[in-house]
Design a protein around this motif. Structure first.
Motif, PDB file in Angstrom:
ATOM      1  N   ALA A   1      -0.946   2.235   4.855  1.00  0.00           N
ATOM      2  CA  ALA A   1       0.014   3.240   5.300  1.00  0.00           C
ATOM      3  C   ALA A   1       0.896   3.713   4.145  1.00  0.00           C
ATOM      4  O   ALA A   1       1.274   4.886   4.096  1.00  0.00           O
ATOM      5  CB  ALA A   1       0.877   2.669   6.422  1.00  0.00           C
TER       6      ALA A   1
ATOM      7  N   LEU B   1      -3.517   3.695  11.692  1.00  0.00           N
ATOM      8  CA  LEU B   1      -2.741   4.086  10.510  1.00  0.00           C
ATOM      9  C   LEU B   1      -1.869   5.286  10.816  1.00  0.00           C
ATOM     10  O   LEU B   1      -0.712   5.360  10.395  1.00  0.00           O
ATOM     11  CB  LEU B   1      -3.681   4.437   9.362  1.00  0.00           C
ATOM     12  CG  LEU B   1      -4.240   3.291   8.551  1.00  0.00           C
ATOM     13  CD1 LEU B   1      -4.986   3.843   7.356  1.00  0.00           C
ATOM     14  CD2 LEU B   1      -3.108   2.398   8.097  1.00  0.00           C
TER      15      LEU B   1
ATOM     16  N   ALA C   1       7.412   3.374   7.054  1.00  0.00           N
ATOM     17  CA  ALA C   1       6.028   2.904   7.166  1.00  0.00           C
ATOM     18  C   ALA C   1       5.979   1.379   7.110  1.00  0.00           C
ATOM     19  O   ALA C   1       5.193   0.747   7.809  1.00  0.00           O
ATOM     20  CB  ALA C   1       5.178   3.504   6.053  1.00  0.00           C
TER      21      ALA C   1
ATOM     22  N   SER D   1       4.640  -0.722  10.166  1.00  0.00           N
ATOM     23  CA  SER D   1       3.460  -1.561   9.962  1.00  0.00           C
ATOM     24  C   SER D   1       3.684  -2.939  10.568  1.00  0.00           C
ATOM     25  O   SER D   1       2.858  -3.459  11.314  1.00  0.00           O
ATOM     26  CB  SER D   1       3.154  -1.729   8.469  1.00  0.00           C
ATOM     27  OG  SER D   1       2.877  -0.492   7.881  1.00  0.00           O
TER      28      SER D   1
END
Lengths: 235, 311
Positions: free
Chosen positions: B23, B226, B241, B245
Motif C-alpha cells: 500500500a 490494497l 495507509a 493496513s
C-alpha cells in the motif's frame, strides 16, 4: 548597454487552444532589474512560464547566447534561470530549512548564496528554520520562496508579483532584497501589475498588452508617458 | 481466549505490515502521479514467482535479494516506456493501461508457471519453531517476515524524511511543477518511485510466497484489499495507509478467528426475522469485512482516515 543575458524574440504561446502570446520580444542584461508590467491577463505570467518551459513556447529564447526554447523546466532551471511563482508554492509540510535545501541543485557546488546569507537577510527565517513552512505568514512565505530559488544560484531570477498582499513594511523589505540580489550580479525580471516597487528599483521597464510588448523605457520615461499608463496600466 | 488474542494480534500485525509494504508504494505513486496502479498487486505476484524460480535454481537467499530488484526494474520500465507517454492523455488512459497490464502479467504467469500453485518453500534455515506460547507454536519464518516488514518500514521512513531524494519526493507530492522549476528532474523521480514501489511489492511477494500460496490468482485476490487499504487510509496519505493496513490486517485476522455466529452470541434474543443469516459465523463473514469498511468510510468519511485531498 549591458550585455544581454536573456533575449526573447517573437515568443508565442498557447494555453490549450487560446493564443496568449503574440510575438513577445524583449531582453534582460547582466545584473539588470527589468520590470514587466501590464494588467491581469495580458500574458506576463505566461511569458515567464514559456521561458521556463512550463508552457510550450514558439519563437526564440536565448540564455547566455544559447537557445533554450523547448527545454524542460528542470533543464531550464539547471541552465541558471530561477523562477519565483506568484502562487509562491512553498512546500508546506517541510520545514523552512528543508524548503531552502530543496532550492539547491544536485551536483552544483555552493554558489553565490549560502543558507546563512538567507538567514542574515531574513532573521525571521532563521528563527523559524525548523518549523513547518505552512505556518509562515504570507510575507515570510514570499521571502522563503525567493530565498529558495536563490539557493540554486541562478544568474537570472524571474519573480511574479512578489509584493502581492504584503504589508508596506514587507514590500519595502522585498524591494531591498531584490536590489541586493542584483548587486551580487544576478539579473531580475520582475513582474508587477500595480507598480508597487518596479518604478523604484527597475533599471528598465516593459509594458505588455494583448500578448505583446507595447512599451519600453525607464521609470522616468514611463512617468512622463501618461497615455501609455492610461491605456495599458491604470485600472 | 488470551491465546486467540495474542496470536491473532501477531498475525494481524504481520498481515497488516505486508499490506503496508504494498500500500505504501501504491499510495505514493497515486499521490505523485495521480495514477491508481491496478497492476501493483501483480508486482507482488511477480516477486513471489521470481523468488520461487531463483530459489529453486540457486537458493532462497539469492532470490530474496534479486527478485525484488528485478521487479523494481520492470516497474521502472513500465513507468518509463508505458505510463510516461500516456500521462498527456489523462488519467483514464493510465488507469486502463495498468488494468490491462495486470491481466497481461497474470496470463504470462499462467503460461510460464501453470495454473496450479508452485512449490515455493520456506528455506530450511528458517523452518523451525520460534517460540511456544499457551501450547501453540509460532513458526520462525513468520517472525522473519515480521522483522523484514518492520525493517522495510524503517528504511522507507528514513529515506523519505532523512534523505534529499525523500525531501524531493515529499515536495513533489504537493507541488511537482515547482520542484521541477528548482532544477529537479521530476519525471526521473516518478520513475524511481514507481520502480521502488514495485520493488517493495516484489519483496512482499518474495517473503509472503512461501508462507501463503504462490499461484496465478494471488494478485487478483490481493488487489482489491490494497485499494480498500489506501481508500480507508485516505488516498495519498502514507500515514493513513500505515494505520489502515494494520486495521485491515487485524480486523481480518480477528474475524477469521471468531468461529461463532451472532445467533450463538445473542442466544434466544436473536430476532426471528432474517432467518438463517444469524447462523453465519463471523469467520465466514471475514472476507466481506474490508469491503464493508470501504463502503462505510466512503459514506461517512470520503477522504479516508487521514486523507486531505478530495478525489
Amino acid at each position: 548597454m549591458r550585455a544581454p543575458i536573456l533575449e526573447v524574440l517573437g515568443l508565442e504561446a498557447y494555453y490549450g487552444k487560446s493564443h496568449i502570446l503574440h510575438g513577445v520580444t524583449f531582453h534582460v542584461g547582466e545584473a539588470e532589474i527589468v520590470g514587466l508590467l501590464g494588467r491581469n491577463g495580458v500574458g506576463r505570467s505566461t511569458t515567464i512560464k514559456a521561458i521556463m518551459g512550463d508552457v510550450p513556447p514558439r519563437g526564440s529564447i536565448r540564455f547566455r547566447g544559447e537557445e533554450i526554447a523547448g527545454l524542460k523546466p528542470h533543464q531550464t532551471a539547471l541552465k541558471g534561470l530561477g523562477y519565483v511563482p506568484e502562487t509562491r508554492d512553498i512546500f508546506p509540510g517541510l520545514t523552512v530549512r528543508q524548503n531552502l535545501q530543496l532550492g539547491e541543485k544536485a551536483g552544483k557546488s555552493s554558489g553565490r548564496w549560502a543558507m546563512d546569507d538567507m538567514f542574515r537577510m531574513f532573521p525571521q527565517l532563521e528563527e523559524r528554520a525548523d518549523m513547518r513552512a505552512g505556518v509562515l505568514s504570507g510575507g515570510e512565505q514570499q521571502m522563503l520562496t525567493i530565498c529558495r530559488t536563490l539557493m540554486g544560484d541562478p544568474d537570472l531570477v524571474m519573480i511574479d508579483e512578489p509584493t502581492e498582499g504584503l504589508s508596506p513594511m514587507m514590500v519595502e523589505h522585498v524591494g531591498r532584497l531584490l536590489e541586493e540580489i542584483a548587486r551580487r550580479g544576478v539579473a531580475i525580471l520582475l513582474i508587477e501589475q500595480k507598480l508597487t516597487i518596479a518604478l523604484k528599483i527597475a533599471h528598465r521597464l516593459y509594458v505588455m498588452g494583448h500578448g505583446k510588448i507595447v512599451y519600453e523605457g525607464t521609470a522616468a520615461d514611463l512617468a512622463t508617458a501618461a497615455d501609455i499608463r492610461k491605456e495599458w496600466l491604470e485600472v | 481466549m488470551l491465546q486467540l488474542i495474542t496470536f491473532s494480534t501477531l498475525n494481524g500485525v504481520l498481515y497488516g505490515m505486508l499490506l503496508f509494504m504494498m500500500a505504501s508504494g501504491l499510495t505514493l505513486i497515486f499521490s505523485m502521479m495521480g495514477v491508481l496502479n491496478f497492476a501493483h498487486a501483480s508486482f507482488y505476484m511477480l516477486g513471489a514467482y521470481f523468488g520461487f524460480e531463483i530459489s529453486r535454481r540457486i537458493g532462497f537467499w539469492p532470490g530474496f535479494v534479486l527478485a525484488p530488484l528485478l521487479v523494481g526494474v520492470i516497474g521502472a520500465l513500465v513507468e518509463r516506456y508505458g505510463l510516461r507517454h500516456l500521462h498527456r492523455r489523462g488519467q483514464v488512459s493510465e488507469l486502463l493501461f495498468t488494468f490491462g497490464l495486470a491481466f497481461v502479467i497474470e496470463e504470462l504467469v499462467q503460461m510460464i508457471w501453470g495454473k496450479l500453485p508452485v512449490d515455493y518453500r520456506v528455506p530450511p534455515q528458517l523452518d523451525f519453531v520460534a517460540f511456544r506460547l499457551f501450547d501453540t507454536t509460532y513458526p520462525a519464518y513468520r517472525v522473519f517476515m515480521l522483522l523484514i516488514a518492520i525493517a522495510m518500514f524503517a528504511a522507507l521512513l528514513t529515506v523519505l524524511t532523512r534523505t534529499r531524494v525523500g525531501l524531493i519526493i515529499q515536495a513533489a507530492l504537493t507541488h511537482p511543477d515547482m520542484v521541477a522549476m528548482l532544477g529537479h528532474d521530476v519525471p526521473k523521480i516518478f520513475m524511481l518511485v514507481f520502480g521502488a514501489g514495485a520493488a517493495l511489492a516484489g519483496l512482499a511477494g518474495v517473503i509472503a510466497g512461501p508462507a501463503l500460496v504462490t499461484q496465478p490468482d494471488m494478485a487478483s485476490l490481493l488487489g482489491p484489499i490494497l485499494f480498500v487499504v489506501i481508500v480507508v487510509g485516505g488516498l495519498g496519505s502514507l500515514t493513513g495507509a500505515f494505520f489502515a493496513s494494520l486495521l485491515i490486517g487485524l480486523v481480518q485476522t480477528f474475524a477469521v478467528a471468531m468461529n461463532f455466529s451472532f445467533a450463538e452470541v445473542l442466544g434466544p434474543v436473536a430476532p426471528p426475522f432474517l432467518g438463517d443469516l444469524w447462523k453465519v459465523t463471523i469467520a465466514e463473514l471475514a472476507p466481506v469485512v474490508p469491503y464493508l469498511l470501504l463502503v462505510l468510510v466512503l459514506i461517512f468519511r470520503p477522504t479516508g482516515l487521514m486523507g486531505r485531498r478530495e478525489s
